[in-house]
Design an enzyme around this catalytic site. Structure first.
Site, PDB file in Angstrom:
ATOM      1  N   ASP A 308       0.851  -1.218  -0.166  1.00 44.78           N
ATOM      2  CA  ASP A 308       0.183   0.031  -0.053  1.00 44.78           C
ATOM      3  C   ASP A 308       0.904   1.133  -0.115  1.00 44.78           C
ATOM      4  O   ASP A 308       2.181   1.072  -0.020  1.00 44.78           O
ATOM      5  CB  ASP A 308      -0.881   0.126   1.072  1.00 44.78           C
TER       6      ASP A 308
HETATM    7  C1  BGC Z   1      -5.095   3.078   0.004  1.00 48.62           C
HETATM    8  C2  BGC Z   1      -5.289   1.829  -1.207  1.00 48.62           C
HETATM    9  C3  BGC Z   1      -5.051   2.855  -2.343  1.00 48.62           C
HETATM   10  C4  BGC Z   1      -3.740   3.454  -2.677  1.00 48.62           C
HETATM   11  C5  BGC Z   1      -3.641   3.806  -3.816  1.00 48.62           C
HETATM   12  C6  BGC Z   1      -4.078   3.955  -0.185  1.00 48.62           C
HETATM   13  O1  BGC Z   1      -4.128   5.086   0.541  1.00 48.62           O
HETATM   14  O2  BGC Z   1      -5.177   2.326   1.228  1.00 48.62           O
HETATM   15  O3  BGC Z   1      -6.530   1.186  -1.013  1.00 48.62           O
HETATM   16  O4  BGC Z   1      -5.391   1.755  -3.195  1.00 48.62           O
HETATM   17  O5  BGC Z   1      -3.846   4.392  -1.528  1.00 48.62           O
HETATM   18  O6  BGC Z   1      -4.530   5.243  -3.861  1.00 48.62           O
END
Ligand code: BGC
Length: 794
Positions: A308
Site C-alpha cells: 500500500d
Molecule cells: C489506499 C489504497 C489505495 C492506494 C492508492 C492507499 O492510501 O489504502 O487502498 O489503493 O492508496 O490510491
C-alpha cells in the site's frame, strides 16, 4: 487446508451463473501478432513467442538498476491519497525507474507516459498504468458497500465489467480493487469500500468483482487486472481509527479475514496489495508469514504483490524497521514485490543486494512476476493497446453504462422501515412533496468517495431531478436544504482540526436556524415530507473515522422540527456506513438506506420512493443502536452467560452478558431489508436428520409473495454447530438465493448442504469438520429465521 467457498456457494444454490469458479484461462500465453498495429522500436515479435522464454531472455539483458526499476510504482498527478513523494515521475520513467504508475488516467496522457517507457529507455519495457477503479470509472456505480447490499452477484460483476471497459478505454490496465477487508466497526470510514461483515458474502462479491474486472482474458483491451486488497486484517483497525494496529487471533484470521482472499486467488486475481496495519506485532507489509509462507508457498499465488501507499517507509514508524533501508529489506524479503510511492526499493535494493542482505534470486523472482503480468496484459505485443483515444468516446458514460448504474443503484437500496406503508408515495393521494435536506439536490456527494475519475459537477442526477423527471407537473416539489451534512464548527475538538481536510459546515447558529425555518415553511404547505440526510462523502473512506455514528451537523434538530408537524415523514439516508438511526427508527415513518448511489443515484432513489422499483436490498453489515455497542456483528459467539438463557433459579438476568442501558440486539440486523410486498416463509423441511461424510442434505422452504406487487427476496441460510473444539458462532451464513416472485407466487426454495460447508478452522489449526449436532436456519434476515436440527455423522 480446505476452503469450501466454491463448493458451498454452488451447493447452496447461489444461481449457477453466480457461482464462484476459478477461471480456467485468465490469460493468453501467446502473443497475437495480428493485434499489433503500433510497434515500438523494440519489435517484440522477433523475440520468443513463449512467455517463459521471452522473460528469461529479457531478464538476461537487464541490469540490476533496470530490474529494480520494474519494482517501483509511482503516482502521477491525478489524485493523491497519501504523501506526494515525486513530482518528477516523467523523468523517472525515462531513467528506467518506473515499472508502473497510477493516478495517470486518460488515453492521451497514458500514451505520453508509455511512449517515454517504450521509446526512451534502453530496453523499452512498457509500464503498467493503474488506478483506484473502485465502484465505476466515469460512470460511477454505488459505493461498494451499497453494491454489496444488493446481494446480487450478477449485477456486481456487471458493474466491475463496465468499470473495466471504461477504465481500459482511458488508458488504465490495473484496478486497485476489490477491497475484501471484513469490517465490524462502522466508525472505520473504509467500511464504505467493503462488502460488509460476512466472509461468505464478501468472498462471493469479491470474486464477482475479480471476474468483472479481469474477464476471461486480461489481454483483451476491455479488461483490466484486479487487486485483492488489503492483505490482511486492515478492517480490524482498533477502535475504528484508520491506520491503527490490529490484533487478530490465528483462528479469527483464518476463519474470518483470509477466506475472501483465498476465494479471489482461486478465481485468478492477478495482484495482491498489502495493508497499512500492524498485525499481532508484525506489520503486514513486512510479514513474511503472510506474504511468503501463506500466499506464495501454501496458496501458490503466481501474480505479484504491491504494497500500500508508502507502507514500506511506514515500517519505521511502526517500530519494526530501524530505517528505510531496513524497511525495504524486510518488506522485500517478506514477499512484497512492488513498492507503492515510497521509493525505498529504488533507493536501497541495490546496496542491499551488494551487501547480500537481499538475494538476486529474490530480485529475479519479483521482476519476473511483474514482467509476466506485462506479458499477460499484452503489453509486449502492443504497448499502446490501452491508448486508443477514440475508444473513450465510444465506451465511457454510454447509455447502457448509465442504465446499468441506475439498475445497480436501485438494487443497492435497503428499505429499513416502512410503518403503515407511506412508501411508495401514492401520487393519487398527494399534491405536493417537501423535499428537504443537504443531500436532496447535491451532485457532489452523490458519487461517494473513491470515485477519482468521476464527475461531481454536471453529471450526477440528484434526487430532486429524479423526482421531477417522474412527477412532471402532477405533483409540486418544494425543496429546501434544511441542514448541513458536515461537522459543525462547535463539534467537540473539531475546531482544533481546522487545519485538516475534514468537512466542516462553517455556518453560524443563525444560518443553521434559518435553514430549519425555511424547511418548516415548505413542509407546512406540503402533503408528504421527504428528508434526504446523511454524511458528507468525505466522512467515509480512507482517513475518515468517526467516534459518533449519528447524522452529522444539525440534522437531528431538523428532523425533530419536521416531526412536530405531524406529516408523513420519510427519511432517505446517504452515507457510507451504518449510522445511529435510533431516533429516526422511533419517530419517522419510513427509512430508506441509499448509501452513496452514484452517477444515476438520484434517479434510482426517486424510482424507489415512487414505486417504480420495489426495493430488495439487504444489509451486509449490522446497524447498531448506538456507537457504544460497537463492534456488533451477527456471527458472534454465545458466551457462557448469553442473555436469552436467564433463569432466575440459576443465572439471574443481571449476571448475563448484557448492557445496563441498551438492548444487546442491533437496530437493524445483518440481512435485514424490507420490500413493498410481503414474503411468507412456510415451515422448512430437511431431507434427512443426518448428514454423512460423503452425503448431502437438502433444506426446502416454501416462500410466497403474499402482497400484490412483484418483488425480489434474498433467502438466507445459516448454520450453527452446537459444540466444537473451538466455540462456534451463533450463526454463520452458508448460502443465499435472490429470487423474483410475481404477486401471489410460491416457490419451493432448496439449499443443499455438504460436510465441506460445515468445515472450520479447528483447535488443531487445520480446516475440517467435526461431527456433531447443528442448527440450520432459513429466513429473510439473520434475526428472522426458522430453525431445524441435524447431525453430522462420521
Ligand atoms: C489506499 C489504497 C489505495 C492506494 C492508492 C492507499 O492510501 O489504502 O487502498 O489503493 O492508496 O490510491
Amino acid at each position: 487446508m480446505n476452503f469450501c467457498i466454491k463448493t458451498s456457494c454452488c451447493a447452496l444454490g447461489i444461481l449457477f451463473s453466480q457461482c464462484i469458479h476459478a477461471t480456467p484461462t485468465m490469460f493468453s500465453d501467446v502473443i497475437n501478432p495480428s493485434s499489433n498495429q503500433n510497434l515500438s522500436k523494440h519489435d517484440w515479435r522477433n523475440r520468443s513467442r513463449s512467455m517463459d522464454k521471452f522473460i528469461d531472455d529479457l531478464l538476461g539483458k537487464m541490469t540490476l538498476d533496470e530490474k529494480i526499476g520494474q519494482l517501483d510504482l509511482q503516482s502521477g498527478y491525478r489524485g493523491v491519497t497519501g504523501p506526494f513523494v515525486n513530482a518528477a515521475y516523467e523523468q523517472q520513467i525515462r531513467n528506467g525507474n518506473v515499472g508502473a504508475i497510477f493516478n495517470a488516467y486518460g488515453a492521451e496522457f497514458g500514451k505520453r507516459l508509455q511512449t517515454i517507457a517504450v521509446e526512451q529507455t534502453r530496453l523499452g519495457i512498457p509500464i503498467i498504468i493503474g488506478h483506484d477503479v473502485i465502484h465505476g470509472h466515469k460512470t460511477i456505480f454505488p459505493q461498494s458497500i451499497g453494491e454489496a447490499a444488493s446481494w446480487d452477484l450478477e449485477a456486481i460483476q456487471l458493474s466491475a465489467k463496465i468499470a473495466a471497459k471504461e477504465a481500459s478505454a482511458d488508458g488504465i490496465m490495473w484496478s486497485f480493487a476489490p477491497m475484501a477487508d471484513i469490517v465490524r466497526d462502522p466508525r472505520w470510514g473504509r467500511v464504505s469500500e467493503s462488502a460488509g461483515e460476512d466472509p461468505l458474502l464478501t468472498s462471493a462479491i469479491s470474486v464477482a468483482r475479480v471476474k468483472g474486472f479481469q474477464g476471461e482474458d486480461i489481454s483483451r483491451d476491455d479488461t483490466i487486472m484486479a487487486t485483492a486488497k488489503h492483505f490482511v486484517g486492515y478492517g480490524a483497525s482498533q477502535a475504528g481509527r484508520d491506520y491503527n494496529s490490529t490484533d487478530i487471533s490465528e483462528h479469527r484470521l483464518w476463519s474470518l479475514y483470509l477466506p475472501p482472499f483465498k476465494a479471489m486467488l482461486d478465481a485468478g486475481v492477478t495482484t495482491f496489495m498489502t495493508g497499512f496495519n500492524d498485525l499481532n506485532g508484525t506489520p503486514v507489509t513486512g510479514n513474511r508469514y503472510l506474504l511468503k509462507d501463506v500466499l506464495r508457498d501454501k496458496w501458490g499465488f503466481k501474480g505479484f504483490v504491491v504494497t500500500d501507499y508508502t507502507a514500506v517507509n511506514e515500517l519505521v514508524a511502526h517500530g519494526y524497521a530501524k530505517d528505510e533501508k531496513h524497511a525495504a529489506q524486510l518488506a522485500f524479503n517478506g514477499g512484497a514485490d512492488m513498492d507503492m510511492v515510497g521509493q525505498t526499493y529504488l533507493k536501497y535494493l541495490k546496496p542491499l543486494i551488494e551487501e547480500k542482505k537481499v538475494s538476486e534470486a529474490r530480485l529475479n523472482d519479483a521482476v519476473r512476476r511483474v514482467l509476466e503480468m506485462k506479458w499477460r496484459l499484452g503489453l509486449f505485443a502492443d504497448p499502446y493497446r490501452y491508448h486508443d483515444d477514440k475508444r473513450a468516446a465510444k465506451r465511457i458514460l454510454t447509455k447502457e453504462n448509465l442504465a446499468a448504474a441506475t439498475d445497480m443503484a436501485r438494487r443497492s437500496m435497503v428499505l429499513l422501515k416502512n410503518h403503515n406503508q407511506p412508501l411508495p408515495i401514492d401520487t393519487k393521494k398527494i399534491n405536493s412533496i417537501a423535499l428537504i435536506g443537504p443531500l436532496a439536490d447535491n451532485r457532489y456527494d452523490m458519487i461517494g468517495n473513491w470515485a477519482g475519475a468521476g464527475d461531481r459537477g454536471a453529471q450526477p442526477v440528484t434526487v430532486k431531478e429524479g423526482l421531477e423527471s417522474i412527477l412532471g407537473d402532477d405533483v409540486t416539489i418544494r425543496y429546501a436544504k434544511g441542514a448541513t451534512h458536515s461537522y459543525l464548527l462547535s463539534h467537540t475538538g473539531m475546531s482544533s482540526l481546522m487545519g485538516i481536510d475534514v468537512p466542516v459546515s462553517g455556518q453560524t447558529k443563525e444560518d443553521l436556524q434559518s435553514d430549519i425555518d425555511e424547511a418548516l415553511q415548505i413542509a407546512k404547505t406540503s402533503d408528504v415530507v421527504v428528508m434526504v440526510l446523511g454524511e458528507d462523502q468525505r466522512m467515509s473512506g480512507e482517513a475518515s473515522s468517526r467516534t459518533e455514528l449519528t447524522l452529522p451537523g444539525n440534522q437531528q434538530a431538523l428532523m425533530e422540527a419536521l416531526r412536530s408537524l405531524n406529516k408523513p415523514l420519510i427519511l432517505v439516508v446517504m452515507s457510507g456506513r451504518p449510522n445511529d438511526l435510533r431516533w429516526a427508527d422511533s419517530n419517522v415513518d419510513a427509512i430508506l438506506q441509499a448509501w452513496y448511489p452514484g452517477t444515476m443515484g438520484g434517479q434510482a432513489v426517486a424510482d424507489v420512493l415512487m414505486g417504480k422499483y420495489n426495493p430488495a436490498g439487504k444489509l451486509p453489515m449490522t446497524f447498531p443502536r448506538s456507537v457504544g455497542q460497537v463492534p456488533l456483528f451477527y456471527n458472534h459467539k454465545n458466551t457462557g452467560r448469553p442473555i436469552g438463557s436467564a433463569n432466575p433459579s440459576h443465572t439471574p438476568v443481571e449476571y448475563t452478558s448484557r448492557y445496563d442501558d441498551s438492548l444487546n440486539s442491533p437496530l437493524y440486523a445483518f440481512g435485514h431489508g424490507l420490500s413493498y410486498t410481503q414474503f411468507e416463509y412456510g415451515p422448512p423441511t430437511l431431507s434427512s436428520e443426518k448428514l454423512t461424510l460423503k452425503g448431502e442434505l437438502t433444506l426446502t422452504v416454501k416462500v410466497t409473495n403474499v402482497g400484490d406487487r412483484k418483488g425480489e427476496e434474498v433467502i438466507q441460510l445459516y448454520t450453527h454447530q452446537k459444540v466444537g473444539s473451538i466455540t462456534r458462532p451463533v450463526k454463520e451464513l452458508k448460502g443465499f438465493q435472490k429470487l423474483e416472485f410475481a404477486p401471489g407466487e410460491t416457490k419451493n426454495v432448496k439449499f443443499t448442504l455438504t460436510p465441506a460447508d460445515l468445515a472450520f478452522f479447528r483447535a488443531d489449526m487445520t480446516w475440517g469438520i467435526e461431527p456433531g449436532e447443528f442448527d440450520v436456519m432459513v429466513g429473510g434476515a439473520s434475526n428472522q429465521v426458522q430453525a431445524l436440527t441435524f447431525t453430522l455423522t462420521d
